[in-house]
Design a protein around this motif. Structure first.
Motif, short mmCIF file in Angstrom:
data_model
loop_
_atom_site.label_atom_id
_atom_site.label_comp_id
_atom_site.label_asym_id
_atom_site.label_seq_id
_atom_site.Cartn_x
_atom_site.Cartn_y
_atom_site.Cartn_z
N UNK A 25 0.85 -1.19 0.00
CA UNK A 25 0.00 0.00 0.00
C UNK A 25 0.88 1.24 0.00
N UNK A 26 0.30 2.32 -0.49
CA UNK A 26 0.97 3.61 -0.51
C UNK A 26 0.02 4.62 0.11
N UNK A 27 0.51 5.33 1.10
CA UNK A 27 -0.29 6.36 1.75
C UNK A 27 0.36 7.71 1.50
N UNK A 28 -0.49 8.71 1.26
CA UNK A 28 0.02 10.08 1.14
C UNK A 28 -0.69 10.96 2.14
N UNK A 29 0.02 11.99 2.59
CA UNK A 29 -0.54 12.91 3.58
C UNK A 29 -0.06 14.32 3.27
N UNK A 30 -1.00 15.25 3.24
CA UNK A 30 -0.64 16.65 3.08
C UNK A 30 -0.15 17.14 4.44
N UNK A 31 1.12 17.53 4.49
CA UNK A 31 1.70 18.03 5.74
C UNK A 31 1.45 19.53 5.91
N UNK A 32 1.41 20.23 4.78
CA UNK A 32 1.18 21.68 4.82
C UNK A 32 0.57 22.13 3.50
N UNK A 33 -0.48 22.94 3.60
CA UNK A 33 -1.10 23.53 2.41
C UNK A 33 -1.38 24.99 2.71
N UNK A 35 -2.43 27.27 0.05
CA UNK A 35 -3.10 27.87 -1.09
C UNK A 35 -2.22 27.98 -2.31
N UNK A 36 -0.98 28.39 -2.13
CA UNK A 36 -0.07 28.50 -3.27
C UNK A 36 1.17 27.61 -3.12
N UNK A 37 1.19 26.80 -2.05
CA UNK A 37 2.28 25.83 -1.88
C UNK A 37 1.76 24.65 -1.07
N UNK A 38 2.42 23.51 -1.26
CA UNK A 38 2.00 22.30 -0.58
C UNK A 38 3.23 21.44 -0.29
N UNK A 39 3.18 20.74 0.85
CA UNK A 39 4.19 19.75 1.21
C UNK A 39 3.45 18.45 1.46
N UNK A 40 3.88 17.38 0.79
CA UNK A 40 3.21 16.09 0.90
C UNK A 40 4.23 15.01 1.25
N UNK A 41 3.82 14.10 2.14
CA UNK A 41 4.63 12.94 2.48
C UNK A 41 3.96 11.69 1.92
N UNK A 42 4.77 10.80 1.38
CA UNK A 42 4.28 9.50 0.92
C UNK A 42 4.97 8.42 1.72
N UNK A 43 4.22 7.39 2.06
CA UNK A 43 4.77 6.24 2.78
C UNK A 43 4.49 4.98 1.97
N UNK A 50 1.23 -4.07 7.28
CA UNK A 50 2.46 -3.57 7.91
C UNK A 50 2.13 -2.35 8.76
N UNK A 51 2.54 -2.37 10.05
CA UNK A 51 2.25 -1.22 10.90
C UNK A 51 3.21 -0.05 10.66
N UNK A 52 4.38 -0.32 10.09
CA UNK A 52 5.38 0.72 9.86
C UNK A 52 5.75 0.78 8.39
N UNK A 53 5.97 1.98 7.92
CA UNK A 53 6.34 2.17 6.52
C UNK A 53 7.72 1.58 6.26
N UNK A 54 7.88 1.06 5.07
CA UNK A 54 9.16 0.54 4.60
C UNK A 54 10.05 1.70 4.16
N UNK A 55 9.44 2.70 3.51
CA UNK A 55 10.17 3.88 3.04
C UNK A 55 9.20 5.04 2.97
N UNK A 56 9.76 6.25 2.97
CA UNK A 56 8.92 7.44 2.85
C UNK A 56 9.64 8.47 1.99
N UNK A 57 8.89 9.47 1.56
CA UNK A 57 9.45 10.56 0.78
C UNK A 57 8.61 11.80 0.97
N UNK A 58 9.25 12.95 0.90
CA UNK A 58 8.56 14.23 1.06
C UNK A 58 8.85 15.09 -0.15
N UNK A 59 7.83 15.83 -0.60
CA UNK A 59 8.01 16.75 -1.72
C UNK A 59 7.29 18.06 -1.42
N UNK A 60 7.78 19.13 -2.04
CA UNK A 60 7.16 20.45 -1.92
C UNK A 60 7.01 21.03 -3.31
#
Length: 127
Positions: A25-33, A35-43, A50-60
């Motif tokens: 599975x892949x989960x994404x979460x908006x960490x900050x929004x 209006x004109x910028x966003x930060x998203x984390x993917x797990x 699985x209770x814990x992510x294998x890997x994660x990544x953050x983008x802005x």
């Protein structure tokens, strides 16, 4: 220097992930929004339970006045975060991860060459 011809699309890396981890599975979460910028984390998880992510990544990403980034910057950011998580899970050619500076340079490079393809960010689907 980053070479566009060696870039593995997120869409292709996702296909490989689902092939190797059909119960993942892949989960994404908006960490900050703002209006004109966003930060998203993917797990990335290898299985649905699985209770814990294998890997994660953050983008802005920031919204632009014109082009795809004027309407789809949130979707592009989500795809980028997933791509970074996949790269952190070794779903990218070793040593082929572009830096932010290289990716900012890329649109100018593509425009100068007159080559409007390939799309760097691709929408993904579990197939």
């Amino acid at each position: 220097m980053f070479n566009l011809n060696e870039y593995e699309l997120v869409e292709d890396r996702l296909r490989e992930f689902w092939k190797e981890n059909p119960d993942g599975r892949i989960e994404t979460q908006v960490l900050e929004y703002r209006g004109d910028s966003v930060v998203i984390m993917a797990r990335i998880f290898r299985t649905e339970v699985d209770p814990h992510a294998w890997a994660s990544g953050i983008a802005q990403e920031c919204k632009a006045d014109l082009g795809r980034m004027s309407k789809s910057f949130v979707e592009i950011c989500e795809t980028s975060a997933i791509g970074r998580a996949l790269a952190n899970a070794n779903y990218a050619a070793k040593g082929k991860r572009p830096s932010r500076a290289e990716m900012r340079w890329l649109p100018r490079q593509v425009f100068r060459r007159g080559d409007r393809k390939p799309a760097i960010h691709a929408r993904f689907a579990r197939t």
